[in-house]
Design an enzyme around this catalytic site. Sequence first.
Site, PDB file in Angstrom:
ATOM      1  N   CYS B 131     -10.199  51.385   5.718  1.00  0.00           N
ATOM      2  CA  CYS B 131     -10.695  50.198   5.036  1.00  0.00           C
ATOM      3  C   CYS B 131      -9.564  49.656   4.174  1.00  0.00           C
ATOM      4  O   CYS B 131      -8.795  50.423   3.601  1.00  0.00           O
ATOM      5  CB  CYS B 131     -11.877  50.540   4.130  1.00  0.00           C
ATOM      6  N   LYS B 168     -11.481  60.686   8.031  1.00  0.00           N
ATOM      7  CA  LYS B 168     -11.214  60.036   9.315  1.00  0.00           C
ATOM      8  C   LYS B 168      -9.870  59.328   9.266  1.00  0.00           C
ATOM      9  O   LYS B 168      -9.655  58.425   8.471  1.00  0.00           O
ATOM     10  CB  LYS B 168     -12.312  59.049   9.691  1.00  0.00           C
ATOM     11  N   ILE B 194      -9.304  59.832  16.452  1.00  0.00           N
ATOM     12  CA  ILE B 194      -8.614  58.784  15.731  1.00  0.00           C
ATOM     13  C   ILE B 194      -9.552  57.593  15.502  1.00  0.00           C
ATOM     14  O   ILE B 194     -10.451  57.347  16.304  1.00  0.00           O
ATOM     15  CB  ILE B 194      -7.374  58.274  16.520  1.00  0.00           C
ATOM     16  N   ASN B 195      -9.333  56.915  14.406  1.00  0.00           N
ATOM     17  CA  ASN B 195      -9.963  55.622  14.244  1.00  0.00           C
ATOM     18  C   ASN B 195      -9.233  54.642  15.166  1.00  0.00           C
ATOM     19  O   ASN B 195      -8.168  54.952  15.693  1.00  0.00           O
ATOM     20  CB  ASN B 195      -9.862  55.165  12.789  1.00  0.00           C
ATOM     21  N   GLY B 247     -11.716  59.199  20.798  1.00  0.00           N
ATOM     22  CA  GLY B 247     -10.793  58.179  21.293  1.00  0.00           C
ATOM     23  C   GLY B 247     -10.910  58.120  22.807  1.00  0.00           C
ATOM     24  O   GLY B 247     -10.308  58.925  23.513  1.00  0.00           O
ATOM     25  N   GLY B 269     -17.810  57.350  21.645  1.00  0.00           N
ATOM     26  CA  GLY B 269     -18.012  56.053  21.004  1.00  0.00           C
ATOM     27  C   GLY B 269     -18.218  54.936  21.997  1.00  0.00           C
ATOM     28  O   GLY B 269     -19.341  54.671  22.442  1.00  0.00           O
TER      29      GLY B 269
END
Lengths: 283, 324
Positions: B131, B168, B194-195, B247, B269
């Site tokens: 963020c 994260k 991973i983000n 990922g 995801g």
Amino acid sequence: MQVTGTVLTTRQVDAYHALTVVAPGIAERFRPGHFVSVAVGGSGTSMLTRRAFSVHDVKPDYGGTVEFVFAVNGPGTAWLAERRARDTLDLVGPLGRPFPLPRDPVTCVMVGDEYGSAVLFAVADALQRRGCRVDFVLGGATAGRVFGAMRARRMAETTTLTTGDGSLGMRGGVTDVLPGVIADVRADAVYASGPMETLRGVTAVAVEFDIPVQAAVEERMACGIGVCMTCVLPVIGDDGITRMVRSCVEGPVFRGERVRFDDVGTIPFDAFGAPGGGSRNAG
Amino acid sequence: MPVDMRTYLGHVELANPVVTAAGCAGSGPELAQFFDLGRIGAVTTRSITMAPRAGRPTPRMAETPSGLLNAVGLQGSGVDAFLARELPWLAQRNVRTVVSIGGGTVAEYTALARRLNDAPGVTAVEVNLSCPNIEDRGRVFARDGAASAEVIASVRAVMRYDVPVVAKLSPDTADIVSVARACVDGGADALSMINNPLGMSIDTETMLPSLAAGTGGLSGPAVRPLAVRCVWQVRAALPGVPIIGMGGVLTGRDAFELILAGACVVGVGTALFHDPYACTRVLRELEELVAARGYQRLADVIGLAHRPPGATARHRTDFEESSL
């Protein structure tokens, strides 16, 4: 539910393609206005998002079939257009909130632009079964892009066609002829489907006549089941607050006057959680 | 013989290693109509923020080869609504829930952790460090070890001792290992990676960016090698720290790859957008793969790719039996 359906028939309808798929579980649960999402590209595809299509028709053959209509406008729909009978397709459906139907036999105008018209025939059937009078207004850029004119003529009291180039019916758009049709048939309600710009115009006309309009929006979706949060548009809730709602689960059918069509593609400043409301901090 | 798929996130036991990735499972009911959420290891919520957020304008999504660019902007109705409706819904169904939190300042993360502290049904807290930090010109926390560690330390300090705090991490940093190490030093019980790395696509018809926000997070199989590399490097440097690897996991094979690299939990995801049953399918395929390699416990294969070349993998029952 998810169904691996077998393609029963493929047909080309002027500028559009229609696929009929055997999908009993979906056909059984279908109500007019529902849509299906289709995985494209086969196994190992590089195309990760599902394509959403409103259901044109369901039939009881082979336990239940679902037909949807699409135009080729990218590699995913091009792949779909190459499907042949007996190929299998991965469908999830029926999805979304269907069209609400009036309790009383009223007069309804069905307004469809381009292949958005496809979703209207099932709801028109349901309306007629309830004793409603149904009139159609269908449009498209050219004669080949007006979908379902024949079927509309067969079932409706009146059918008005418009094309942008004047090659079929009146020259212009559906919103140009709609006020006349509403006045002539003394319509009590409007059911509309098509591109966002058309729905905006149709809603403006319906508001002018002070009659309700049920609009099925076509917003780009990735999942169709409410998890990806990409198909949002600003809609005014019962409490008067504008929220960014998902067109796949809260829609695709909305009361037209509740959708802020002018603000689609933006976050209106007064929307719930809009930046500036003390929440601009986080990512 | 069934494989023992139990795994641990810190001291918290999960029935199996498959979890949903943050922001990919809605608030729970959306996926519950397809499968029983109790069958997977845990559900990770979307990143919860203090205030309601309307998110980014549309278009928020663009499909790229084997990937997906998204710029949703953490749309959600804020922590109050989450605690009033979404979390109780999950808790009532005994769904293990990893709550992802997002904030713009260290204080906001801390306040969120405080709100979650006495809420029943929080299995773990995942701190979304990708963020923008409004106190640092909007640069994301995750790019810098010190900023990340500060957030993790303050969340860890207020969070109940029995709730693991997961950091994260983003691959968009010069050295993910140093950020990982800083987070662990700051008190992270586990790491998650991973983000989405940032990507961009331009519509050549309109000659404008495809996303309203311009750039967006890239997910899907396109980023899987990046995820495997990050998990591998962090596991090699910090072998004792549990890793949630994610990922581009589409299949059990992909999950197995991350587990071999060192992840003990795997997030699914983007696959959920393509296949609502992805979690249960990945779990089934993973179990079959582990069994097919001759292992009876998932724990025996975690990080197995780190063994020296030529070394025989231990605990393989088929080898032992053949050497009679």
